[in-house]
Motif scaffolding. Structure first.
Motif, PDB file in Angstrom:
ATOM      1  N   CYS A 103      34.267  36.732  38.658  1.00 48.55           N
ATOM      2  CA  CYS A 103      34.424  36.720  37.205  1.00 48.55           C
ATOM      3  C   CYS A 103      35.883  36.904  36.813  1.00 48.55           C
ATOM      4  O   CYS A 103      36.760  37.053  37.663  1.00 48.55           O
ATOM      5  CB  CYS A 103      33.550  37.809  36.582  1.00 48.55           C
ATOM      6  SG  CYS A 103      33.898  39.475  37.191  1.00 48.55           S
ATOM      7  N   SER A 104      36.115  36.916  35.511  1.00 49.24           N
ATOM      8  CA  SER A 104      37.464  37.109  34.959  1.00 49.24           C
ATOM      9  C   SER A 104      37.730  38.606  34.774  1.00 49.24           C
ATOM     10  O   SER A 104      36.818  39.429  34.811  1.00 49.24           O
ATOM     11  CB  SER A 104      37.564  36.408  33.607  1.00 49.24           C
ATOM     12  OG  SER A 104      36.697  37.046  32.671  1.00 49.24           O
ATOM     13  N   ASP A 105      38.989  38.939  34.540  1.00 45.94           N
ATOM     14  CA  ASP A 105      39.369  40.319  34.198  1.00 45.94           C
ATOM     15  C   ASP A 105      38.585  40.820  32.989  1.00 45.94           C
ATOM     16  O   ASP A 105      38.073  41.933  32.984  1.00 45.94           O
ATOM     17  CB  ASP A 105      40.862  40.386  33.858  1.00 45.94           C
ATOM     18  CG  ASP A 105      41.726  40.810  35.024  1.00 45.94           C
ATOM     19  OD1 ASP A 105      41.187  41.208  36.079  1.00 45.94           O
ATOM     20  OD2 ASP A 105      42.959  40.758  34.876  1.00 45.94           O
TER      21      ASP A 105
ATOM     22  N   LEU B 154      34.922  41.594  33.824  1.00 44.59           N
ATOM     23  CA  LEU B 154      34.770  42.803  34.628  1.00 44.59           C
ATOM     24  C   LEU B 154      35.166  44.056  33.849  1.00 44.59           C
ATOM     25  O   LEU B 154      34.558  45.115  34.031  1.00 44.59           O
ATOM     26  CB  LEU B 154      35.557  42.709  35.938  1.00 44.59           C
ATOM     27  CG  LEU B 154      35.201  43.756  36.989  1.00 44.59           C
ATOM     28  CD1 LEU B 154      33.696  43.799  37.274  1.00 44.59           C
ATOM     29  CD2 LEU B 154      35.961  43.515  38.271  1.00 44.59           C
TER      30      LEU B 154
ATOM     31  N   ASP C 213      39.560  45.395  40.391  1.00 45.42           N
ATOM     32  CA  ASP C 213      39.268  44.177  41.150  1.00 45.42           C
ATOM     33  C   ASP C 213      37.789  44.061  41.501  1.00 45.42           C
ATOM     34  O   ASP C 213      37.291  42.971  41.730  1.00 45.42           O
ATOM     35  CB  ASP C 213      40.137  44.074  42.406  1.00 45.42           C
ATOM     36  CG  ASP C 213      40.089  45.308  43.292  1.00 45.42           C
ATOM     37  OD1 ASP C 213      39.375  46.280  42.968  1.00 45.42           O
ATOM     38  OD2 ASP C 213      40.783  45.315  44.319  1.00 45.42           O
TER      39      ASP C 213
ATOM     40  N   SER D 268      36.795  40.493  40.208  1.00 46.58           N
ATOM     41  CA  SER D 268      37.701  39.798  39.290  1.00 46.58           C
ATOM     42  C   SER D 268      38.643  38.892  40.074  1.00 46.58           C
ATOM     43  O   SER D 268      39.472  39.361  40.850  1.00 46.58           O
ATOM     44  CB  SER D 268      38.526  40.800  38.482  1.00 46.58           C
ATOM     45  OG  SER D 268      39.581  40.117  37.829  1.00 46.58           O
TER      46      SER D 268
ATOM     47  N   ASP E 148      40.959  37.158  38.692  1.00 45.06           N
ATOM     48  CA  ASP E 148      42.302  37.398  38.140  1.00 45.06           C
ATOM     49  C   ASP E 148      43.022  38.503  38.927  1.00 45.06           C
ATOM     50  O   ASP E 148      44.196  38.374  39.273  1.00 45.06           O
ATOM     51  CB  ASP E 148      42.218  37.791  36.664  1.00 45.06           C
ATOM     52  CG  ASP E 148      41.620  36.708  35.793  1.00 45.06           C
ATOM     53  OD1 ASP E 148      41.847  35.517  36.080  1.00 45.06           O
ATOM     54  OD2 ASP E 148      40.915  37.050  34.817  1.00 45.06           O
ATOM     55  N   ARG E 149      42.318  39.590  39.213  1.00 47.26           N
ATOM     56  CA  ARG E 149      42.896  40.713  39.979  1.00 47.26           C
ATOM     57  C   ARG E 149      43.195  40.279  41.415  1.00 47.26           C
ATOM     58  O   ARG E 149      44.223  40.660  41.985  1.00 47.26           O
ATOM     59  CB  ARG E 149      41.932  41.900  40.061  1.00 47.26           C
ATOM     60  CG  ARG E 149      41.708  42.747  38.864  1.00 47.26           C
ATOM     61  CD  ARG E 149      42.932  43.495  38.388  1.00 47.26           C
ATOM     62  NE  ARG E 149      43.449  42.741  37.272  1.00 47.26           N
ATOM     63  CZ  ARG E 149      44.711  42.536  36.944  1.00 47.26           C
ATOM     64  NH1 ARG E 149      45.673  43.066  37.624  1.00 47.26           N
ATOM     65  NH2 ARG E 149      45.044  41.795  35.922  1.00 47.26           N
TER      66      ARG E 149
END
Length: 141
Positions: A44-46, A49, A64, A84, A86-87
């Motif tokens: 998923c995205s930041d 989450l 994360d 995440s 992104d993380r």
């Protein structure tokens, strides 16, 4: 065969080498003396989450990974692991590990939580990092 599922929420990310990834996770669970029933990895995205972290854990921080242990029988693994992407990307660059290695570390980190490992103290965090390194070294893909 026990289910290891991969889902996406608020991201288009899909892991590569899913068959090898599933086998590596299964091998880790078995090596720790547990039986795998069902494990869901949700990438998923930041933002997604963060919402999970706020709603279920009352934490207002980016992270994360968030792991939910849904096991009802001792020694059996049933869980949902939110990661995440992104993380993963940011930390892979920050720690110079690369996206794939960082992703694999976090994937196995979540599994280790379900296997009873914690990272709340310096000592338990060191033990968990040692286990992560041990299982990362066993990857053959």
């Amino acid at each position: 065969m026990p289910a290891i599922n991969f889902f996406e929420e608020d991201t288009t990310f899909k892991p590569k080498q899913k068959t090898q990834l599933r086998q590596w996770i299964r091998d880790t669970v078995i090596a720790e003396g547990f039986k795998l029933k069902e494990l869901n990895y949700i990438f998923c995205s930041d933002a997604y989450l963060l919402q999970i972290n706020q709603q279920y854990l009352d934490h207002d921080t980016f992270t994360d990974i968030v792991t939910f242990d849904n096991s009802e029988v001792e020694g059996e693994i049933v869980g949902d692991i939110f990661i995440s992407i992104d993380r993963i990307r940011e930390n892979g660059a920050k720690f110079k590990t690369g996206e794939t290695d960082e992703l694999h570390r976090v994937i196995i980190h979540g599994a280790l939580h379900l296997l009873g490992y914690t990272d709340k103290s310096v000592v338990t965090k060191q033990k968990m990092t040692q286990k992560e390194d041990e299982y990362l070294a066993k990857r053959n893909f």
